[in-house]
Design an enzyme around this catalytic site. Structure first.
Site, short mmCIF file in Angstrom:
data_model
loop_
_atom_site.label_atom_id
_atom_site.label_comp_id
_atom_site.label_asym_id
_atom_site.label_seq_id
_atom_site.Cartn_x
_atom_site.Cartn_y
_atom_site.Cartn_z
N CYS A 250 0.91 -1.17 0.00
CA CYS A 250 0.00 0.00 0.00
C CYS A 250 0.94 1.21 0.00
O CYS A 250 1.13 1.86 1.02
CB CYS A 250 -0.89 0.00 1.23
SG CYS A 250 -1.88 -1.50 1.41
N ALA A 252 1.48 4.23 -1.92
CA ALA A 252 1.38 5.64 -2.30
C ALA A 252 1.18 6.55 -1.08
O ALA A 252 0.48 6.15 -0.15
CB ALA A 252 0.22 5.82 -3.26
N PRO A 253 1.79 7.73 -1.06
CA PRO A 253 2.57 8.37 -2.11
C PRO A 253 4.05 7.97 -2.14
O PRO A 253 4.81 8.57 -2.88
CB PRO A 253 2.43 9.86 -1.77
CG PRO A 253 2.29 9.88 -0.28
CD PRO A 253 1.53 8.63 0.08
N GLY A 254 4.46 6.99 -1.36
CA GLY A 254 5.81 6.46 -1.54
C GLY A 254 6.84 6.87 -0.50
O GLY A 254 8.02 6.60 -0.67
N ASP A 274 -0.15 -0.02 -5.28
CA ASP A 274 -1.25 0.71 -4.64
C ASP A 274 -2.49 0.53 -5.49
O ASP A 274 -2.41 0.38 -6.71
CB ASP A 274 -0.92 2.21 -4.50
CG ASP A 274 -1.73 2.87 -3.39
OD1 ASP A 274 -1.21 2.99 -2.26
OD2 ASP A 274 -2.89 3.24 -3.64
N ASP A 300 -4.75 -4.44 -6.12
CA ASP A 300 -5.49 -4.56 -4.86
C ASP A 300 -4.76 -5.57 -3.97
O ASP A 300 -4.63 -6.74 -4.33
CB ASP A 300 -6.92 -5.04 -5.19
CG ASP A 300 -7.78 -5.20 -3.95
OD1 ASP A 300 -7.24 -5.09 -2.82
OD2 ASP A 300 -8.99 -5.44 -4.11
N ASP A 319 1.31 -1.06 4.80
CA ASP A 319 0.97 0.21 5.47
C ASP A 319 -0.51 0.43 5.18
O ASP A 319 -0.88 1.15 4.25
CB ASP A 319 1.84 1.33 4.89
CG ASP A 319 1.73 2.62 5.68
OD1 ASP A 319 1.18 2.58 6.80
OD2 ASP A 319 2.18 3.66 5.18
N CYS A 372 -1.71 4.04 10.67
CA CYS A 372 -1.59 5.33 11.37
C CYS A 372 -2.85 5.51 12.22
O CYS A 372 -3.48 6.56 12.20
CB CYS A 372 -1.33 6.49 10.42
SG CYS A 372 -2.41 6.56 9.01
C1 LIG Z 1 -1.47 4.89 4.71
S1 LIG Z 1 -1.51 5.09 2.98
C2 LIG Z 1 0.09 4.56 2.52
C3 LIG Z 1 1.18 5.56 2.75
C4 LIG Z 1 2.50 5.12 2.15
N1 LIG Z 1 2.91 3.81 2.60
C5 LIG Z 1 3.62 6.10 2.42
O1 LIG Z 1 4.40 5.90 3.34
O2 LIG Z 1 3.74 7.09 1.68
C6 LIG Z 1 -2.48 3.74 2.50
C7 LIG Z 1 -2.51 3.49 1.02
O3 LIG Z 1 -3.23 2.27 0.80
C8 LIG Z 1 -3.84 2.36 -0.46
N2 LIG Z 1 -4.85 1.27 -0.49
C9 LIG Z 1 -6.09 1.25 0.03
N3 LIG Z 1 -6.67 0.06 -0.17
C10 LIG Z 1 -5.76 -0.69 -0.84
C11 LIG Z 1 -5.78 -2.02 -1.36
N4 LIG Z 1 -6.83 -2.83 -1.20
N5 LIG Z 1 -4.68 -2.46 -2.02
C12 LIG Z 1 -3.60 -1.66 -2.19
N6 LIG Z 1 -3.54 -0.40 -1.73
C13 LIG Z 1 -4.61 0.07 -1.05
C14 LIG Z 1 -4.38 3.76 -0.51
O4 LIG Z 1 -4.61 4.16 -1.85
C15 LIG Z 1 -3.24 4.54 0.18
O5 LIG Z 1 -2.37 5.06 -0.78
#
Ligand SMILES: C[S@@+](CC[C@H](N)C(=O)[O-])C[C@H]1O[C@@H](n2cnc3c(N)ncnc32)[C@H](O)[C@@H]1O
Length: 433
Positions: A250, A252-254, A274, A300, A319, A372
């Site tokens: 998961c 984004a934004p990286g 993501d 996903d 994450d 978080c």
């Molecule tokens: C907490 S943010 C991640 C922040 C990132 N790890 C960082 O440090 O910049 C959670 C991310 O999970 C993604 N997300 C939500 N459901 C998801 C899924 N089923 N599979 C993959 N990504 C998912 C969201 O789009 C979001 O970008």
């Protein structure tokens, strides 16, 4: 014009009241206002939302009858007006005049007189209005969150609530591929930027005042990134080694993707996945700025795409999407947007993501689950359920000194001047006997 900035704030706040996140609603508006008004617009939006539950409860007392849903922009403007009178150092007469002036943009003839009456009554009755608030509204929290914080963290609740209402510090992560923290601190000092070393991450620097990133030495060339200290612990805990394949599921934004690569430039491959393609573009932008390489993949995590083979990753970072209850100070729209019922739905998604990713991990490999959130339902309870269902998973006992031990991991809690509230747990996949 100052009234235009209030009108822009009303429109952003109206969007949030209709269900958009601040990250979706604010950037386009920021681009439309003059450069000199941008920080005021930001302050009006963030500040009003931080005080949102309190101001909503005050506004309810000031209105003869509730506003309709179609008047969300007017509600946003009134909340923004109350915020200026309640919390900003703007003279009362100027705040009232500019806010009332901003009703012009709403095309509602009746709004002008109404805004004037509401704001002036607030000035006359502010003490009585404040005295009538219940404890959650007075602390500017939705009741459900306030009660959960006090129930789950009785000793720390007052500090968590106070931190949630404050502007967070701006924290940097030094790109240690380029230079050490002490050298970058010296660079900042040479540029007249006051800063100090972070408390728990060896790569963190806390700025005394927020800065435009492009005024930070070497930012465009990848010397530093903006990342809270709590988030910096992910790549450190993951501990990826040379030659390994790593999945950031998961991503984004990286922020964490890039930190993993900064700490271990000799990976065989890092796949940054993501579900949100637009957000995934941000991962690409961050990689380019920092001069790093990863494979980005839309997908996903609950149902990983077929190109990710079973048992092909040495380490996986999850994450997970969550309530953001540990980062309310950075995302104050959470106070208005999130509902108590969202938490169980989030926990279900988190469980599906963990089960979906587990087959991708090699036997002997490690998975770091992070949120978080400060809520047990999204943290230990998700992990406990997973361990119950998954015979080949075990908790890894780490000798961590920061945060506090909870049932199934480590919890950092928000506190004034401290880090964001993140949860971490490390799981190992057992090798078959
Ligand atoms: C907490 S943010 C991640 C922040 C990132 N790890 C960082 O440090 O910049 C959670 C991310 O999970 C993604 N997300 C939500 N459901 C998801 C899924 N089923 N599979 C993959 N990504 C998912 C969201 O789009 C979001 O970008």
């Amino acid at each position: 014009m100052a009234a235009d900035t209030r009108a822009a704030a009303a429109s952003v706040l109206g969007d949030v009241l209709r269900g958009k996140s601040l990250n979706q609603a604010l950037p386009a508006r920021l681009e439309k206002v003059a450069g000199k008004d941008r920080s005021l617009l930001q302050q009006l939006c963030y500040g009003t939302l931080r005080q949102g539950p309190r101001l909503q409860a005050i506004l309810a007392q000031l209105l003869d009858k509730p506003l309709k849903d179609k008047d969300a922009d007017l509600r946003g403007l009134l909340l923004c007006g109350l915020y200026q009178l309640d919390s900003m150092r703007i003279p009362d007469h100027a705040a009232v005049a500019e806010t009332v002036g901003a009703t012009r943009a709403l095309n509602k003839n009746w709004a002008r007189g109404m805004a004037n009456a509401v704001l002036r009554r607030f000035l006359r009755e502010r003490e009585q209005l404040a005295a009538a608030l219940d404890d959650a509204a007075a602390a500017s929290h939705p009741r459900w969150l306030y009660e959960k914080v006090w129930a789950q963290w009785p000793a720390a609740a007052a500090a968590i609530v106070a931190a949630n209402n404050q502007q967070p510090p701006m924290t940097l992560r030094v790109n240690t591929c380029r230079q050490g923290r002490a050298d970058y601190l010296a660079d900042l000092s040479d540029h007249g930027i006051e800063a100090s070393a972070g408390a728990i991450s060896p790569h963190a620097i806390q700025l005394a005042q927020p800065q435009d990133v492009f005024e930070l030495p070497g930012f465009a060339a990848g010397a530093v990134s903006v990342q809270d200290e709590a988030a910096q612990m992910a790549a450190i805990l993951l501990g990826a080694a040379a030659g390994e394949r790593v999945l950031d599921a998961c991503a984004a934004p990286g922020g964490k993707t890039c930190h993993i690569l900064e700490l271990q430039p000799q990976l065989q491959e890092l796949v940054a996945m993501d579900i949100d393609r637009l957000r995934l573009d941000k991962v690409g932008e961050n990689l380019v700025r920092l001069g790093l390489e990863a494979t980005t993949l839309p997908g996903d995590a609950a149902r990983p795409p077929p190109q990710l083979a079973a048992a092909s990753f040495d380490r996986i970072l999850v994450d997970a999407p969550c309530s953001a209850s540990g980062v309310v100070r950075r995302h104050p729209d959470v106070k208005l947007l999130r509902r108590a019922s969202d938490i169980a739905a989030m926990a279900k998604t988190q469980s599906h993501i963990l089960s979906g990713l587990w087959p991708l991990l090699k036997p002997g490999g490690t998975l770091l689950y992070a949120t978080c959130s400060i809520l047990d339902e999204e943290n230990s309870q998700v992990v406990r359920r997973f361990l119950h269902e998954q015979d080949d998973a075990e908790l890894i006992d780490t000798a961590i000194e920061w945060g506090q031990a909870v049932d199934c991991g480590r919890q950092l809690l928000p506190a004034p001047g401290g880090t964001d509230g993140l949860f971490y747990t490390l799981l190992r996949k057992l090798t078959p006997a």
